[in-house]
Design a protein around this motif. Structure first.
Motif: not given
Length: 79
Positions: A3, A32, A74
């Motif tokens: 992430e 991500k 996101t």
């Protein structure tokens, strides 16, 4: 899956878009990315960033505000 987070502070300029584009090159498949924008950032900036992500094989999974007042985008990189 890793992430990554990118915080954009203050008013966005052309160099911020370049930085986002460069940052996308580091992110691998299934990773991500969360981009956090200042509350004073407008919808146009979020739309441009979302379009950049989509053109670079990202799936934008969510866009919106949060309790801390920032606007978050996101996204995940496609395989």
């Amino acid at each position: 899956m890793s992430e990554y987070r990118l915080d954009i502070n203050g008013t966005m300029g052309l160099s911020d878009y370049t930085n986002i584009h460069d940052y996308m090159g580091v992110i691998g498949s299934d990773d991500k990315l969360v981009v956090a924008l200042e509350p004073n950032s407008n919808d146009h900036n979020a739309d441009i960033i979302s379009a950049m992500l989509q053109k670079n094989n990202f799936i934008v999974s969510s866009k919106g505000g949060h309790d801390d007042g920032k606007f978050y985008i996101t996204a995940y990189r496609k395989k």
